[in-house]
Design a protein around this motif. Structure first.
Motif, mmCIF file in Angstrom:
data_model
loop_
_atom_site.group_PDB
_atom_site.id
_atom_site.type_symbol
_atom_site.label_atom_id
_atom_site.label_comp_id
_atom_site.label_asym_id
_atom_site.label_seq_id
_atom_site.Cartn_x
_atom_site.Cartn_y
_atom_site.Cartn_z
ATOM 1 N N SER D 299 -14.533 30.471 -11.399
ATOM 2 C CA SER D 299 -15.523 31.797 -11.538
ATOM 3 C C SER D 299 -15.822 31.855 -10.171
ATOM 4 O O SER D 299 -16.354 33.078 -9.830
ATOM 5 C CB SER D 299 -16.474 31.272 -12.376
ATOM 6 N N ILE D 302 -12.128 33.193 -7.921
ATOM 7 C CA ILE D 302 -11.380 34.165 -8.455
ATOM 8 C C ILE D 302 -11.777 35.467 -8.028
ATOM 9 O O ILE D 302 -11.035 36.342 -7.462
ATOM 10 C CB ILE D 302 -10.967 34.015 -9.946
ATOM 11 N N PRO D 303 -13.012 35.765 -8.261
ATOM 12 C CA PRO D 303 -13.577 37.122 -7.740
ATOM 13 C C PRO D 303 -13.528 37.353 -6.250
ATOM 14 O O PRO D 303 -13.008 38.377 -5.934
ATOM 15 C CB PRO D 303 -15.121 37.190 -8.175
ATOM 16 N N PHE D 306 -10.074 38.195 -5.440
ATOM 17 C CA PHE D 306 -10.007 39.652 -5.828
ATOM 18 C C PHE D 306 -10.294 40.588 -4.726
ATOM 19 O O PHE D 306 -9.668 41.522 -4.068
ATOM 20 C CB PHE D 306 -10.354 39.817 -7.117
ATOM 21 N N CYS D 337 -21.591 37.214 -3.961
ATOM 22 C CA CYS D 337 -21.059 36.862 -5.171
ATOM 23 C C CYS D 337 -21.209 35.272 -5.425
ATOM 24 O O CYS D 337 -21.638 34.890 -6.488
ATOM 25 C CB CYS D 337 -19.650 37.231 -5.042
ATOM 26 N N MET E 297 -13.911 35.325 -16.998
ATOM 27 C CA MET E 297 -13.475 35.483 -15.697
ATOM 28 C C MET E 297 -12.545 35.664 -15.230
ATOM 29 O O MET E 297 -11.925 36.414 -14.532
ATOM 30 C CB MET E 297 -14.389 34.218 -14.872
ATOM 31 N N PHE E 301 -10.370 39.117 -13.785
ATOM 32 C CA PHE E 301 -10.359 39.219 -12.288
ATOM 33 C C PHE E 301 -8.626 39.039 -12.005
ATOM 34 O O PHE E 301 -8.002 39.367 -10.962
ATOM 35 C CB PHE E 301 -10.992 38.146 -11.467
ATOM 36 N N LEU E 304 -6.583 42.160 -11.917
ATOM 37 C CA LEU E 304 -7.165 43.009 -10.802
ATOM 38 C C LEU E 304 -6.472 42.583 -9.687
ATOM 39 O O LEU E 304 -6.085 43.260 -8.916
ATOM 40 C CB LEU E 304 -8.845 42.711 -10.719
ATOM 41 N N THR E 305 -6.323 41.143 -9.235
ATOM 42 C CA THR E 305 -6.212 40.531 -8.047
ATOM 43 C C THR E 305 -4.251 40.969 -8.308
ATOM 44 O O THR E 305 -3.811 41.041 -7.086
ATOM 45 C CB THR E 305 -6.144 38.962 -8.170
ATOM 46 N N ALA E 338 -11.144 46.337 -16.128
ATOM 47 C CA ALA E 338 -12.184 45.291 -16.258
ATOM 48 C C ALA E 338 -13.270 45.973 -17.294
ATOM 49 O O ALA E 338 -13.474 44.990 -17.991
ATOM 50 C CB ALA E 338 -13.044 45.318 -14.881
#
Lengths: 351, 351, 351, 351, 351
Positions: D299, D302-303, D306, D337, E297, E301, E304-305, E338
């Motif tokens: 968590s 991963i963002p 991205f 984040c 999560m 993501f 998107l990645t 998303a």
């Protein structure tokens, strides 16, 4: 629920100590004296008013509400020749239901159960009853309306109650108590069914606590109902002039009712265990589904991201990058991969 | 299933209140009066027609269908000297099966079970039976065809039934009821086997609810069958002129049948518990497999994506990028990694 | 396994209906008549041949194989004065084992168990035995070699069997049946041990189905063995001239054997439950290990990929990219991260 | 453990077959003959030496070690008039413990248990004992030192044993066996405590197999101890001149000891079930922690990955890339984040 | 808790060996001799002082504290004609509670339980009591204040105790012990409620060990309480001049108390099992939530990645990269993805 209030260590047997919570601020004696012809009801009587009635033939029902005035209890006990061991049990408000025969009287201890309207929780109060030849003593922690309704029945002078002795009065009190159990059972049964219906639609974390609470209340209920069944059965079998023959079918009927209550408690315990099993199974199944979503998403996109990563490398010598159809081909490969994965999961019946 | 309809608090014992659901709109009395020579069948009789038959030697079977007309029930009870406590039990449609001997008659309460054709659910109806010396009363919530078939047998005048007394009639009624249990058992057993077969092929979330429903129905069934076994055993052991010696082998056979039913219920309960265990095990095993797919996919591709990421960096000073054989080498390394991972998982017997 | 074949609703008690599967195409009567001096064996006899032997003092063993010819059964029953309720039980092939004493004879019902050589599954066949003063009837669904071996023993004229009466013959039949249970038990015990050994090496999804099948077979076995223990105990305690004193030690020994069988079944049930517990624990443990592999791989490489991603960004103003030692430093940091993660997992004893 | 060695099908009852494993290569007879004054000990005697002692008043203890020589066993049995059914039980080494009274003697079967020093596993050996008026036969599968110590006690001539009859000798043998159970129990109890301590520190996959093995050994132990309790209780209640009054308190004490053993086995079974519950709970908790590590790592990163991926895109028109403060801003956002995620997991008390 | 200290193998029955831990360094004899008129209390007496009191009519209570001096124990036993088997039980400190009647005296063994103030753990000490006609011996492992309080009561000369015989003294000792159980029960009940409250707020890994410890202590408690109930029941039913009629109601009351204790232990065992079920369910539910966070999560993501990765590729021929609105469009698509995912999880009620 599991809290016990043991009396201090080292006290001699029969020493009277009030160990429970004090549920009522005042102690009051109520007296009802009746036979088929006459009826005398007195509230807030003094102990001295009650004693002469001990010897009369009419039925004298003396109710003591509030147990923390030990002196008065001791005096009442002495006046009616109650053994101190019996009074000790009356004061021990955590005592399990029981029936004990003494020489001239019988001691019965049982629990009154009701659902608290505010909290929805199950509450219990101990009632003790000493059945003598022409008198009957009841001891309760605080005044309850269950006794008021009985008094009304005696007042109205209809029904059998005025023609009969203390054994029938004892039966009538027990019958009211057992009847009240069915209301508690009906309430719990309803909750059980509501919980089950809710669980099949949406099992959330609240459900678990609800089931746990219900199971505890059923344990508490069982603890009141099982020993009472045994106590009533013993009361019924007492060979004593206290019990008239005419009361026998009523006691048999009472025993039948309490067995019904016991059986319902057991069935609900079964039902609540099944519910917990169901909760656990549903929870495991939901987790399975969560896992599947994660696995499907990850299995489809991680390889694609890898392919994209390959052609994001900055090597000077990457001939594919210069090919005119390189980019469309990569898209084609990636779509192929994704479709393959989806087909694989479909075949596994994952969605 | 767990719902109880307790009667209002404070009623004196023996007060008649109909607490169940009203299952039938009309109340009807049916009368059959027979001995070896004659037979009289009357539907929709009035109570007055029945009373004179009480004293005759012929067997009079009076069936009351529909329990909500308390006045008529009270009158019927009074005519045949039925104790009000017995009538109270007849009205309490949630009463467990029982056998109770009164002075001149025996009260038997039991449940009729059938599978609802529409919903596939198990339904029960309470039947009460009062066996007197030359008369037999039955009380049912709504008309059932199980009694019609018995009436046919009486009509046809073959079989032993016309030669014998009320005890044989009581036996014949109980025997029909117990026989009908086996049809319910056969239905549930079939469902259990279907569910098991389905579970081993494809355990889905519906299975869980099916198992749960079956377990509840078995609990309900058990609640009807167990106490009936005890009731029949007590009925058999009653020492009363009501029971003729010739009926004894039939009652013994009946007890044998009901034990068989009890034993089948217990075995199915065992079976349904095994099924739940199986479901949970299969579910845990499927999750394990889901996890393995995810782990294999992630473990293979995440390191590769990392390597690709390395050479996607934009540092000016990355000598590998300029090497002619840099790109093929990276491919080589990546394929090596992947093969290593696959070999590792193979060795762990993950696929 | 849970399937019951109830007879149609509404039949009078004692009505003969064959409800089980027809396991054998033909119905055949076999007759053995013997005492210490003479021996007569006849296969495929007609009913008329058998009836005169009823009155002789020699032991007449009549075996009926195949139950679907109800007429013949009825005739046989009538000839030997067998109650129709007994014949009804003989026909109900799902009847649990039992012993029932009638006026002049005893009815014993029990199950013959064997492992099907093809499927490896447990199969059962019902055998009914009516023990009379000088005759013994057996009813079986299809011919079994267990009876052939007994006939051989009678033929060979050695052993006690020729000197003794029908009670010893009944004992000898029961003893053969109980002995055969131990062969089934030995087979199941062997399977249990094999399964356990396999489980500890490699618990796969087949194991689960094997355990489930074994548990079901043990339930079936238990259902045959438990009531037979009770039946034999009742048979032993019958006070009737049918049972000679000399047979008592043999029946006691038989009871001892069947208790041993019961105890073995219970122990295997315990063992199979332990096995299921073991399976679930092993399965949960394997999942734990799968999870650890995933977590280790993801925790090591996801941060590294993130770092690589940082320097793959295309900002114009990224001073690190221009540093000569930028690239080696990033490698250094990444290796540091990885080593830190590995150290962390090592300290947690994850691998 | 679950293996049974049934004897071949079709043998007549009382036919002697040795079905167990042959644990000892040789068969030897040992004879001890004693009363208060004299003592005779002979090893490797022949059967002929033993027979005359049958009639003397002194106590003759004949021990047969090794059961595979069926001829000798048969001869021994015949000399002492032992029923063949008893000898059959002696040979069936898988027979549960029991006590059976015959006309002039009593047969006792029990198990000797010991922990194998090499494997640490529990092993059992069957001992059979026939108690006659002035003689006592014991049968064992292989020589055991438990008997040597008893012989020493007889040799030393101190203790009561030389003054008393065969009943006291039987008691002394049983007492030694029961005493030896406590050593096995102490060993298992120690293992249980060690396993529990280890489990709380580091539950690994070996623990599971250890618990499973212990559970099986407790099942085996229970199977030896429970029926022996019943057998001793029956032996104590035998009304026969074989049992002298003076032996009664000793047998009562023995029964007390075996009850203690039974109770300890039950408590250990409870304890081992608790241990399995603990293992499963700990295992589920460890998995939970593994999941948390994975979820936290994924968590957080991963963002971030991205975001890094966004600015790794090669669009020509990405104005942020040209901003001087673009790169620091992205770092700022990414750190924001990460901190947000960490704060979120902290609030959830995940670490 | 499961540790047993068996005595060495091969000892003759009645041989005295002290097998438990030596809990006290010194051995001391205390003597109290009293009747209604006189009282004599002597600490640290010698054995010779005690013996003459055996024959007097006054009650002589001799307490031996410390069991490792076997010689003194043997002498004490011999002086009062105590059977060696009884002394053996006194020394075996792991013996379960029991009551055994000998010719002139009764042996009672029971456990004293208390909570260790430092560790909070449950500890037990064995007390043995030999009740003779005018003397009573108690044996304890180390001095306990429970006896001091009794001595005070005897000193104060109030209460019934000085007027009554050894049976009342035995009752008084047992009553003190049973009263002390309720303090242990109250402590455990409190812990149970605290644990339950804590569990519903924050189930951590410590909870599990607490539950496990409580379960073990309840097992230990049960092991002391159950057999004591049986022992007291047997003591009450002894038909011997040792027991005066006047003591009967006190013993009945004692039996009532111990049943209450037994019932409380059983309820707490139920409660602790429910707690473990709750822990497991809560733990499974927390894992479910962890999984959901991870899945949400990752599912948002990872795609998107992937999209970002696509446009990070370095193909020369990627027309989208040159479009002016390419970059905003990608953002649009990614936000759309998303939002779609979030909507999907919302609909599944995952957050």
């Amino acid at each position: 629920m599991f809290s016990l209030q043991p009396k201090p260590i080292g006290l001699p047997p029969g020493a009277l100590v009030h160990t429970g919570l004090q549920k009522s601020s005042e102690v009051s004696l109520t007296l009802i004296d009746y036979d088929a012809e006459h009826l005398l009801v007195k509230e807030q009587v003094s102990l001295e008013d009650c004693i002469p009635l001990k010897e009369t033939d009419s039925v004298s029902w003396i109710n003591l509400s509030g147990l923390h005035d030990i002196d008065q209890l001791q005096k009442l006990g002495d006046s009616f020749d109650i053994h101190n061991l019996a009074l000790e049990d009356v004061l021990n408000t955590g005592h399990p239901p029981k029936c004990e025969e003494f020489e001239t009287y019988v001691l019965l201890i049982f629990k009154l159960l009701h659902i608290n309207d505010q909290t929805g929780g199950l509450e219990q109060e101990q009632i003790s009853m000493v059945v003598g030849p022409s008198w009957l003593l009841t001891f309760q922690e605080k005044p309850e309306d269950i006794f008021d309704r009985l008094r009304d029945r005696i007042n109205r002078a209809n029904g059998r109650i005025r023609q009969r002795g203390t054994d029938y009065l004892a039966y009538a009190i027990l019958d009211s108590v057992v009847d009240s159990y069915f209301h508690v059972l009906a309430h719990l049964g309803e909750r059980l069914e509501t919980m089950e219906a809710k669980l099949l639609i949406d099992p959330d974390s609240q459900s678990l606590q609800d089931i746990h609470k219900l199971r505890q209340e059923l344990t508490l209920l069982r603890r009141s109902v099982w020993p009472l069944q045994i106590a009533i059965s013993e009361f019924q079998q007492i060979e004593s002039p206290l019990l008239n023959e005419g009361t026998a079918p009523f006691l048999r009927d009472l025993l039948d009712h309490i067995s019904h209550a016991v059986e319902s408690v057991e069935m609900m315990r079964d039902g609540s265990s099944n519910l917990l099993d169901l909760y656990l199974s549903l929870s495991s199944q939901k987790m399975n589904e969560t896992m599947k979503v994660l696995t499907i998403m990850a299995s489809i996109f991680i390889p694609l991201t890898f392919i994209a990563g390959i052609y994001g490398m900055n090597f000077e010598n990457m001939p594919e990058l210069k090919l005119a159809w390189g980019y469309p081909t990569v898209w084609f490969v990636m779509i192929g991969c994704a479709v393959g994965m989806i087909w694989y999961f479909r075949r596994k019946k994952w969605f």
